[in-house]
Design a protein around this motif. Sequence first.
Motif, PDB file in Angstrom:
ATOM      1  N   MET B   1       0.744  -1.177  -0.058  1.00  0.00           N
ATOM      2  CA  MET B   1       0.000  -0.061  -0.065  1.00  0.00           C
ATOM      3  C   MET B   1       0.734   1.145  -0.176  1.00  0.00           C
ATOM      4  O   MET B   1       0.499   2.308  -0.785  1.00  0.00           O
ATOM      5  CB  MET B   1      -0.875  -0.194   1.311  1.00  0.00           C
ATOM      6  N   LEU B   4       2.176   1.741  -3.486  1.00  0.00           N
ATOM      7  CA  LEU B   4       1.196   2.261  -4.358  1.00  0.00           C
ATOM      8  C   LEU B   4       0.899   3.559  -4.039  1.00  0.00           C
ATOM      9  O   LEU B   4       0.761   4.488  -5.005  1.00  0.00           O
ATOM     10  CB  LEU B   4      -0.037   1.381  -4.126  1.00  0.00           C
ATOM     11  N   THR B   5       0.860   3.997  -2.762  1.00  0.00           N
ATOM     12  CA  THR B   5       0.585   5.465  -2.404  1.00  0.00           C
ATOM     13  C   THR B   5       1.686   6.145  -3.003  1.00  0.00           C
ATOM     14  O   THR B   5       1.510   7.338  -3.648  1.00  0.00           O
ATOM     15  CB  THR B   5       0.515   5.715  -1.079  1.00  0.00           C
ATOM     16  N   PHE B   7       3.610   5.713  -5.624  1.00  0.00           N
ATOM     17  CA  PHE B   7       3.489   5.647  -7.093  1.00  0.00           C
ATOM     18  C   PHE B   7       2.482   6.771  -7.387  1.00  0.00           C
ATOM     19  O   PHE B   7       2.836   7.328  -8.562  1.00  0.00           O
ATOM     20  CB  PHE B   7       3.126   4.104  -7.465  1.00  0.00           C
ATOM     21  N   LEU B   8       1.517   6.624  -6.623  1.00  0.00           N
ATOM     22  CA  LEU B   8       0.349   7.551  -7.338  1.00  0.00           C
ATOM     23  C   LEU B   8       0.690   9.057  -7.019  1.00  0.00           C
ATOM     24  O   LEU B   8       0.430   9.862  -7.670  1.00  0.00           O
ATOM     25  CB  LEU B   8      -0.955   7.149  -6.657  1.00  0.00           C
ATOM     26  N   GLY B  11       2.599  10.291  -9.676  1.00  0.00           N
ATOM     27  CA  GLY B  11       1.751  10.607 -10.713  1.00  0.00           C
ATOM     28  C   GLY B  11       1.163  11.900 -10.359  1.00  0.00           C
ATOM     29  O   GLY B  11       1.050  12.682 -11.401  1.00  0.00           O
ATOM     30  N   VAL B  12       0.701  12.092  -9.187  1.00  0.00           N
ATOM     31  CA  VAL B  12      -0.051  13.433  -9.070  1.00  0.00           C
ATOM     32  C   VAL B  12       0.870  14.682  -9.245  1.00  0.00           C
ATOM     33  O   VAL B  12       0.517  15.677  -9.746  1.00  0.00           O
ATOM     34  CB  VAL B  12      -0.536  13.630  -7.455  1.00  0.00           C
ATOM     35  N   ASN B  14       3.135  14.896 -11.484  1.00  0.00           N
ATOM     36  CA  ASN B  14       3.598  14.891 -12.640  1.00  0.00           C
ATOM     37  C   ASN B  14       4.883  14.079 -13.144  1.00  0.00           C
ATOM     38  O   ASN B  14       5.502  14.607 -14.167  1.00  0.00           O
ATOM     39  CB  ASN B  14       3.288  16.107 -13.247  1.00  0.00           C
ATOM     40  N   TYR B  16       5.695  11.407 -14.071  1.00  0.00           N
ATOM     41  CA  TYR B  16       5.668  10.581 -15.209  1.00  0.00           C
ATOM     42  C   TYR B  16       5.377  11.336 -16.517  1.00  0.00           C
ATOM     43  O   TYR B  16       5.267  10.604 -17.421  1.00  0.00           O
ATOM     44  CB  TYR B  16       4.760   9.251 -15.120  1.00  0.00           C
ATOM     45  N   ARG B  41       4.703  10.882 -22.125  1.00  0.00           N
ATOM     46  CA  ARG B  41       4.126   9.128 -22.343  1.00  0.00           C
ATOM     47  C   ARG B  41       3.554   9.063 -23.683  1.00  0.00           C
ATOM     48  O   ARG B  41       3.072  10.075 -24.334  1.00  0.00           O
ATOM     49  CB  ARG B  41       3.169   8.899 -21.237  1.00  0.00           C
ATOM     50  N   PRO B  42       3.889   7.910 -24.266  1.00  0.00           N
ATOM     51  CA  PRO B  42       2.938   7.555 -25.368  1.00  0.00           C
ATOM     52  C   PRO B  42       1.676   8.050 -25.721  1.00  0.00           C
ATOM     53  O   PRO B  42       0.866   7.765 -24.904  1.00  0.00           O
ATOM     54  CB  PRO B  42       3.197   5.964 -25.658  1.00  0.00           C
ATOM     55  N   MET B 145       8.377   7.937 -21.284  1.00  0.00           N
ATOM     56  CA  MET B 145       8.084   6.865 -20.400  1.00  0.00           C
ATOM     57  C   MET B 145       7.587   5.752 -20.961  1.00  0.00           C
ATOM     58  O   MET B 145       6.928   5.492 -22.186  1.00  0.00           O
ATOM     59  CB  MET B 145       7.112   7.266 -19.221  1.00  0.00           C
ATOM     60  N   PRO B 146       7.627   4.529 -20.518  1.00  0.00           N
ATOM     61  CA  PRO B 146       7.074   3.172 -21.064  1.00  0.00           C
ATOM     62  C   PRO B 146       5.691   3.353 -21.072  1.00  0.00           C
ATOM     63  O   PRO B 146       4.979   3.987 -20.253  1.00  0.00           O
ATOM     64  CB  PRO B 146       7.646   2.050 -20.150  1.00  0.00           C
TER      65      PRO B 146
END
Lengths: 160, 146
Positions: B1, B4-5, B7-8, B11-12, B14, B16, B41-42, B145-146
């Motif tokens: 968890m 995950l947090t 990682f997110l 993301g928030v 930016n 990625y 990103r693609p 990014m992938p």
Amino acid sequence: MEIVARATVVFLFLWLVARGVGKRELAELSAFELILLVTMGDLIQQGVTQEDQSVTGAFLAVGVLAFWIVVFSYLSFRFRPLRRGLEGTPSLVVRDGRPLDDVLRMERVTLDELKEEARNQGIGDLDDVEIGVLEPDGRFSFLRRTAGDDQGGSTPRHRT
Amino acid sequence: MVALTVFLALGVLNVYGVRTREVSATAGDDRLTVRYASVSRPGLASPWSVELRRAGGFRSDTVTLSADAAYFDIFDENGVEPEPVESRNDGDRIVWTFLAPVGDTLTFSLDARIEPAVQLKRARGNVSVPGTEQPLSVGFSTFVMP
């Protein structure tokens, strides 16, 4: 950032849909469920990821949904008052062998469906049921009367 | 968890992409600025624009910019603004020629998104202004990014 916000909004919407359609629809493998589940994934995909075709974007979208599921689960576990809203509450549908018509109507369950559920659990007659409960996940639980319950002699009978 | 947090949260923030950066260089009367996606990103629309500011305005009829052709392989291009009067490949570089704008600033931008097939790649490039007394060039790179 945007994909996280979108996935959060979609998660909340899906949760509202899941809560709003009612307990029975959640449990049934009905045409409704088939349509909902098959189309939902397709319909929300573009709304969440838009033109993002990256693996990272997919991980973010799935991660957000998983995150909120865990958060809701924790809130429900930790804060009792929230549990009713987040998970729903069980509904008593049979008491002392008598179907509770008002509750059945509210939950959109017919008497035939109730009897069918009872038969699925090896109960031939609702008179044998002390209490029947429609659980928040849409399944039914029936508690049979014990032998002593019948000795009172005033068993209410359900309407057919 | 926790993973995950984190990682997110990235993301928030930016991390990625799409993250936009600006680089500038000055030589003589010219100031060259490139605005580009440092991380993207693609499939995502990604900014790329170049601004050439010449103190006192442009005296010639045309302005020429040159850029690494290979850099633009990461893009699925929809168009450019303004349209150059001439665009040609000169070896491994693209050379654009524009009508000199009114005023002292030429802004050239690309409407593009990252090619869906491009994954996990760092594309490097630079833009230069040929024909000036002092060489003027700006380098930049975009990580997909992938």
